[in-house]
Enzyme design. Structure first.
Site, mmCIF file in Angstrom:
data_model
loop_
_atom_site.group_PDB
_atom_site.id
_atom_site.type_symbol
_atom_site.label_atom_id
_atom_site.label_comp_id
_atom_site.label_asym_id
_atom_site.label_seq_id
_atom_site.Cartn_x
_atom_site.Cartn_y
_atom_site.Cartn_z
ATOM 1 C CB ALA A 1 14.264 -35.875 -55.091
ATOM 2 C CB SER B 1 18.419 -33.952 -56.699
ATOM 3 O OG SER B 1 18.155 -34.857 -55.548
ATOM 4 C CE1 TYR C 1 20.088 -35.193 -48.585
ATOM 5 C CE2 TYR C 1 19.561 -36.168 -50.889
ATOM 6 C CZ TYR C 1 19.324 -35.066 -49.698
ATOM 7 O OH TYR C 1 18.279 -34.166 -50.117
ATOM 8 C CB THR D 1 22.310 -32.383 -48.768
ATOM 9 O OG1 THR D 1 22.186 -31.702 -50.077
ATOM 10 C CG2 THR D 1 21.406 -32.234 -47.817
ATOM 11 C CE LYS E 1 20.470 -27.096 -51.404
ATOM 12 N NZ LYS E 1 19.733 -27.740 -50.141
ATOM 13 C CG HIS F 1 16.531 -29.805 -46.789
ATOM 14 N ND1 HIS F 1 17.901 -30.526 -46.750
ATOM 15 C CD2 HIS F 1 15.804 -30.741 -47.414
ATOM 16 C CE1 HIS F 1 17.624 -31.707 -47.890
ATOM 17 N NE2 HIS F 1 16.426 -31.706 -48.157
#
Length: 358
Positions: free
Chosen positions: A80, A107, A135, A161, A230, A254
């Protein structure tokens, strides 16, 4: 990057150029950072066991992943707010990767619009895969619209993710007083209202919106693109993902930034590879910074690797040119390691290259 030969040199230059709060955000992990260090030490603990006098004529690093040829099994991991590191943000890092034949996982928390990033790289000859990570927000209308934008822009797969329904306790960045500065934002998410907090509820009620397997099934159908998960570390989760028809898995913790003391990815990867028996493409991240790490990951069952911090350090140290140089170095190191282990092609890499006596 003046006088930057290896990753330690690059890291030192990145630290010298970044404000301390930004450096703490970039380099830190969760809590006591056992997982951050454990990812790295797990790759280091694996010893290579090379074979000699093997024929190497016609050797190369090409491979296939999700139906397309890769010049090299390297992709940039999603990260990010890259405008914190360079004014071009994710557009500059994606272009650097494309010039080296490496893939990009953009991202969802990008600080540059996904369409702008895609415009810089989608027509670059020889580029690697272009994937979009997200997300789930709890708002399926919003999530579907974001996926539709990614597909229309030319992204080729969606990466969900699944290991961060809440943020980890990142003490190093808190000590440094890190805040996202004015003028930099996660352009696809930051205009959304913050979720309501419920005092007394687990994690303030944030977990009420945590994704589930039902959401994976919905996104698989809604995406219109191959879907990868992920953040998978357990074999039983990997088998369930396969049963749901996902296109691949990224073995990840992560980068040690969410749950501390979690299993290193180099330990989780072979367990998942054994459980799936080659039925799904596997990728891995976490602590990858040398070509020998890439080779070890391939030996343990990965089809490709995602490069995170070591690539971002280069980007912070010298922008797109420095990142391109770092990816070229990583590719060169992989080629050297392949040759010295007696492998002419990636499909020849197996666990027989690792010393089982350890």
């Amino acid at each position: 990057m003046s006088h930057a030969i290896g990753p330690d040199d690059i890291e030192a230059q990145a630290r010298a150029r970044l404000p301390e709060p930004v450096w703490s955000w970039l380099s830190g992990g969760a809590a006591d950072e056992f997982s951050l260090r454990g990812n790295r030490s797990a790759w280091e603990a694996l010893a290579l066991w090379p074979s000699v006098l093997r024929p190497l004529r016609g050797a190369h690093t090409r491979s296939m992943l999700l139906g397309r040829e890769l010049a090299t099994p390297l992709l940039l991991a999603p990260a990010a707010y890259q405008r914190l590191l360079h004014p071009l943000g994710e557009a500059g890092s994606a272009l650097a990767a494309a010039t080296q034949g490496a893939g990009v996982v953009l991202s969802g928390m990008t600080s540059v619009a996904l369409e702008e990033v895609a415009r810089h790289v989608r027509d670059e000859p020889g580029r690697g895969p272009l994937w979009f990570q997200l997300y789930l927000s709890g708002d399926r209308g919003f999530d579907r619209a974001l996926v539709d934008r990614a597909r229309a822009a030319g992204f080729e797969a969606i990466v969900l993710t699944v290991d961060a329904p809440v943020q980890g306790p990142r003490e190093r960045e808190r000590r440094a007083g890190f805040r996202i500065p004015a003028g930099i934002a996660a352009v696809h998410y930051d205009d959304r209202p913050a979720p309501a907090v419920s005092p007394g509820a687990l994690c303030g009620g944030l977990v009420e919106h945590a994704p589930t397997w039902d959401d994976v099934a919905w996104l698989r159908d809604a995406a219109g693109l191959p879907l990868l998960l992920k953040g998978v570390l357990r074999a039983d989760d990997a088998r369930r993902a396969r049963a749901l028809g996902v296109a691949g898995l990224i073995v990840s913790n992560h980068g040690g930034r969410t749950l501390d003391t979690v299993t290193p990815t180099a330990v989780a990867l072979p367990r998942i590879a054994d459980a799936l028996g080659g039925t799904l493409p596997l990728l891995v991240d976490g602590g990858i910074r040398r070509g020998t790490d890439v080779l070890k990951a391939l030996a343990l069952g990965a089809s490709a690797v995602l490069v995170g911090r070591s690539a971002l350090f280069a980007y912070a140290a010298g922008g797109p040119q420095a990142l391109a140089q770092a990816l070229r170095r990583l590719r060169d190191e992989l080629e050297i390691a392949l040759a010295l282990c007696g492998c002419a092609r990636l499909e020849e890499v197996s666990r027989t290259l690792l010393d089982a006596s350890q």
